[in-house]
Design a protein around this motif. Structure first.
Motif, PDB file in Angstrom:
ATOM      1  N   PHE A  68      37.032  10.787  -8.233  1.00  0.00           N
ATOM      2  CA  PHE A  68      38.200  10.343  -8.990  1.00  0.00           C
ATOM      3  C   PHE A  68      38.113   8.849  -9.316  1.00  0.00           C
ATOM      4  N   VAL A  69      37.776   8.055  -8.328  1.00  0.00           N
ATOM      5  CA  VAL A  69      37.671   6.610  -8.551  1.00  0.00           C
ATOM      6  C   VAL A  69      36.537   6.306  -9.542  1.00  0.00           C
ATOM      7  N   MET A  70      35.447   7.042  -9.430  1.00  0.00           N
ATOM      8  CA  MET A  70      34.342   6.855 -10.381  1.00  0.00           C
ATOM      9  C   MET A  70      34.814   7.074 -11.812  1.00  0.00           C
ATOM     10  N   GLU A  71      35.543   8.162 -12.012  1.00  0.00           N
ATOM     11  CA  GLU A  71      36.008   8.498 -13.356  1.00  0.00           C
ATOM     12  C   GLU A  71      37.040   7.497 -13.864  1.00  0.00           C
ATOM     13  N   MET A  72      37.981   7.155 -13.016  1.00  0.00           N
ATOM     14  CA  MET A  72      39.079   6.306 -13.460  1.00  0.00           C
ATOM     15  C   MET A  72      38.651   4.876 -13.699  1.00  0.00           C
ATOM     16  N   GLU A  73      37.789   4.371 -12.845  1.00  0.00           N
ATOM     17  CA  GLU A  73      37.403   2.967 -12.979  1.00  0.00           C
ATOM     18  C   GLU A  73      36.096   2.824 -13.744  1.00  0.00           C
ATOM     19  N   HIS A  74      35.553   3.939 -14.196  1.00  0.00           N
ATOM     20  CA  HIS A  74      34.271   3.932 -14.907  1.00  0.00           C
ATOM     21  C   HIS A  74      33.218   3.187 -14.101  1.00  0.00           C
ATOM     22  N   VAL A  75      33.092   3.564 -12.863  1.00  0.00           N
ATOM     23  CA  VAL A  75      32.124   2.884 -12.000  1.00  0.00           C
ATOM     24  C   VAL A  75      31.148   3.904 -11.411  1.00  0.00           C
ATOM     25  N   SER A  76      30.090   3.371 -10.791  1.00  0.00           N
ATOM     26  CA  SER A  76      29.077   4.230 -10.190  1.00  0.00           C
ATOM     27  C   SER A  76      29.589   4.745  -8.839  1.00  0.00           C
ATOM     28  N   PHE A  77      28.845   5.673  -8.283  1.00  0.00           N
ATOM     29  CA  PHE A  77      29.165   6.231  -6.980  1.00  0.00           C
ATOM     30  C   PHE A  77      29.291   5.120  -5.932  1.00  0.00           C
ATOM     31  N   LYS A  82      32.565   1.484  -2.517  1.00  0.00           N
ATOM     32  CA  LYS A  82      32.850   0.111  -2.137  1.00  0.00           C
ATOM     33  C   LYS A  82      34.328  -0.201  -2.371  1.00  0.00           C
ATOM     34  N   SER A  83      34.802   0.206  -3.535  1.00  0.00           N
ATOM     35  CA  SER A  83      36.187  -0.067  -3.879  1.00  0.00           C
ATOM     36  C   SER A  83      37.142   0.606  -2.889  1.00  0.00           C
ATOM     37  N   LEU A  84      36.852   1.856  -2.541  1.00  0.00           N
ATOM     38  CA  LEU A  84      37.694   2.580  -1.587  1.00  0.00           C
ATOM     39  C   LEU A  84      37.604   1.943  -0.196  1.00  0.00           C
ATOM     40  N   ALA A  85      36.383   1.583   0.193  1.00  0.00           N
ATOM     41  CA  ALA A  85      36.183   0.995   1.515  1.00  0.00           C
ATOM     42  C   ALA A  85      36.948  -0.317   1.631  1.00  0.00           C
ATOM     43  N   GLN A  97      22.117   2.415   0.586  1.00  0.00           N
ATOM     44  CA  GLN A  97      21.158   3.173  -0.211  1.00  0.00           C
ATOM     45  C   GLN A  97      21.747   3.598  -1.542  1.00  0.00           C
ATOM     46  N   TYR A  98      23.064   3.310  -1.702  1.00  0.00           N
ATOM     47  CA  TYR A  98      23.730   3.843  -2.886  1.00  0.00           C
ATOM     48  C   TYR A  98      23.670   2.928  -4.115  1.00  0.00           C
ATOM     49  N   ALA A  99      23.378   1.626  -3.873  1.00  0.00           N
ATOM     50  CA  ALA A  99      23.471   0.678  -4.975  1.00  0.00           C
ATOM     51  C   ALA A  99      22.328   0.872  -5.981  1.00  0.00           C
ATOM     52  N   ASP A 100      22.673   0.993  -7.247  1.00  0.00           N
ATOM     53  CA  ASP A 100      21.631   1.047  -8.265  1.00  0.00           C
ATOM     54  C   ASP A 100      21.694  -0.235  -9.091  1.00  0.00           C
ATOM     55  N   GLU A 101      20.815  -0.362 -10.059  1.00  0.00           N
ATOM     56  CA  GLU A 101      20.705  -1.604 -10.829  1.00  0.00           C
ATOM     57  C   GLU A 101      22.004  -1.921 -11.576  1.00  0.00           C
ATOM     58  N   ASP A 102      22.571  -0.938 -12.234  1.00  0.00           N
ATOM     59  CA  ASP A 102      23.813  -1.141 -12.980  1.00  0.00           C
ATOM     60  C   ASP A 102      24.939  -1.627 -12.078  1.00  0.00           C
TER      61      ASP A 102
END
Ligand SMILES: [Zn+2]
Length: 582
Positions: A68-77, A82-85, A97-102
């Motif tokens: 839900f947060v990914m969709e609403m904030e247009h952010v990556s997994f 991170k935002s939720l944490a 291990q989750y961070a990608d270049e974008d």
């Protein structure tokens, strides 16, 4: 426990989604609201608090709190985690291990915005900020309002923000993408905002994602300069002040829409906190949808001048397309909302707000001012002018009512108005796209719900299921297969584990089964699971009997008496054993 699991168990999906969507309780575990992902009038978006899961019956958007947060904030997994944490005070694992270049670029740009914001605020209070402080004093903005809205000042040198970024060793490529600097022909950078009063723009979760800057020197153009689009700032998605206003918008069940930063600030300072601004850009569908999640009622309060009125007119159509209930607020004396609040006071503004007209009356006023309704050409022009708005009312009864009211208001024959609008509306029919689906049986749903709940003794049911063939033929068969597969793997049979094994279409089916079962009113117990299983077993027998009967008839018709007799015997045997079992 894995971090993602830990996070998901620590946050309540209802609270997180509730920040964006107005949810109403609709069952023991179920909450519903207007879907934030597609345009709709009646809620088909559901949240299940037991399974910590959302699903939209309209557009099939679905997932857990992270999705839900990914969709609403247009952010990556990674960013969603991170935002939720951060919001729930849960420390993120160090090496992620989750961070990608974008995500890294966006993260850097967020940081640069925080740095710039700190710098602008410090400037406003420092010696360089005098010109901005004077301007704010002249506009009557109180120090606590300056504080509340995080206003600042970008200094003249054109190097202050850039220097900050360089000190922190942000790579040049990231600095360039921040939208806070500009590139010269020789490749060097300079600050995008110089000598301007700065208005930070936030996303709905309250992070700074861009700025608006008002010129302070008379010859500086444009008067308002906005951040360019960046990986974190999409103009068409953002409404100024929504993150502050949304709570009040829900409480009042009404949003006030103004044009500029200063209007939003002035109206808020006067005590009307449910106010947002479109900030120069024409209102977009995404912006309206963002508002609609909090309330469907809106009062448009644009500048009284001609461009303001034209902008209001355009906005109305956009708002009606999204089924908003629109009223228009007009201020006298040629004052904009900010000036009005300051000169006439909050009480006067409140009166105007209360007296805001339905958009139709406002449009009719505009039409009457433009055309002469005493001539038949004039009447036709008025009707033409109003037609686009009428066509956007999808509800027939409402359309009739509006047409009726309008006829009286502009002094035209009712029949003429209705006739005109009826013709125009006839070709605007809403299409339904629902496809016929194989019906899902109640026992099929019931058993799945028992299997996916933490009921004791479920294992017994799982063992029993192996003997039931009908489970391989029902619409939810792939879900049952997934349940069996998860169980066989030795992992706990959870909603998430089963969902992870399903294709898109079956995930939708699963969500529908979960939400539908609640409406059945059955308590999810082992006993209920047994009943469902038994009914499935019986129907399996019935199905086989039906099939046999058909085959008997076919054999008789074909003149194959031997075969018919054999099948009949089989059928009788089956019926006897069925009776014995009962
Ligand atoms: Zn939807």
């Amino acid at each position: 426990m894995e971090f993602v699991e830990q996070l998901k168990s620590a946050v309540n999906i209802l609270n997180v989604i509730g920040e964006w969507v107005r949810l109403r309780k609709a069952g023991a575990y179920r909450y519903t609201g207007l879907c934030p992902f597609h345009s709709e009038k009646t809620p088909s978006f559901s949240v299940n608090v037991d399974k910590q899961f959302y699903y939209c019956f309209g557009c099939h958007a679905k997932g857990d709190v992270v999705n839900f947060v990914m969709e609403m904030e247009h952010v990556s997994f990674y960013e969603a985690l991170k935002s939720l944490a951060e919001r729930h005070g849960i420390p993120m694992p160090k090496r992620s291990q989750y961070a990608d270049e974008d995500s890294k670029v966006r993260d850097a740009i967020f940081q640069m915005h925080d740095l710039a914001q700190e710098n602008f605020r410090a400037n406003l209070n420092g010696p360089a900020g005098e010109v901005a402080r004077d301007y704010l004093a002249k506009r009557g903005v109180a120090p606590e309002t300056v504080e509340q809205f995080g206003l600042g000042y970008s200094e003249r040198s054109g190097r202050a923000v850039l220097r900050l970024f360089e000190q922190r060793n942000f790579p040049a490529a990231q600095i360039e993408q921040s939208g806070l600097v500009r590139k010269r022909e020789d490749g060097s950078f300079y600050d995008y905002f110089r000598n301007r009063l700065m208005f930070p723009i936030h996303n709905e979760s309250g992070r700074v994602i861009g700025f608006g800057g008002r010129a302070l020197a008379a010859d500086d153009n444009p008067k308002y300069l906005n951040s360019p689009e960046t990986p974190i700032y999409k103009k068409s998605h953002v409404l100024y002040n929504l993150h502050r206003a949304k709570e009040m918008v829900r409480k009042d069940d009404r949003a006030i829409l103004v044009e500029g930063y200063m209007d939003a600030i002035g109206v808020t300072a006067a005590g009307f906190r449910g106010v947002v601004a479109s900030c120069g850009t024409a209102l977009t569908a995404q912006q309206v949808m963002a508002l609609k999640r909090h309330s469907q009622r809106i009062v448009v309060n644009f500048d009284p001048d001609a461009p303001g009125a034209n902008a209001a007119e355009r906005s109305i159509n956009m708002l009606l397309d999204e089924s908003m209930q629109v009223r228009i607020m007009e201020l006298d004396g040629g004052l904009d909302p900010d000036e009005y609040c300051k000169q006439r006071g909050a009480a006067a503004y409140g009166e105007r707000l209360k007296g805001a007209k339905g958009y139709f009356y406002w449009l009719a006023d505009r039409a009457r001012a433009k055309y002469d309704t005493r001539t038949s050409e004039g009447v036709v022009s008025v009707l033409k002018f109003l037609l686009p708005a009428v066509q956007r009312i999808s509800d027939r009864l409402e359309r009739m009512t509006v047409a009726n009211d309008l006829a009286g208001y502009i002094g035209v024959d009712r029949a003429l108005v209705l006739d005109n609008f009826r013709k125009a509306v006839a070709d605007r029919r809403e299409k339904t796209i629902e496809q016929p689906k194989e019906p899902i049986r109640a026992d099929e749903k019931g058993l799945l719900n028992v299997l996916l709940s933490q009921t004791e003794g479920r294992d017994l049911l799982l063992a029993e299921m192996e003997k039931i063939e009908i489970l391989e033929r029902i619409p939810t068969r792939r879900i049952y297969q997934a349940v069996t597969a998860v169980h066989a793997s030795g992992a706990p049979v959870t909603f998430d584990a089963v969902r992870a094994r399903l294709e898109e279409a079956d995930q939708n089916l699963l969500a529908e089964v979960i939400f539908a079962a609640e409406g059945d009113g059955h308590e999810i117990t082992l006993d209920y699971g047994r009943q469902c299983l038994e009914r499935l077993r019986q129907s399996e027998g019935e199905l086989r009997r039906m099939q046999l009967k058909t085959r008997v008839k076919e054999a008789e018709r074909a003149g194959n008496q031997v075969e018919a007799l054999r099948l009949l015997e089989e059928l009788q045997q089956m019926e006897r054993s069925g009776e014995l079992r009962r």
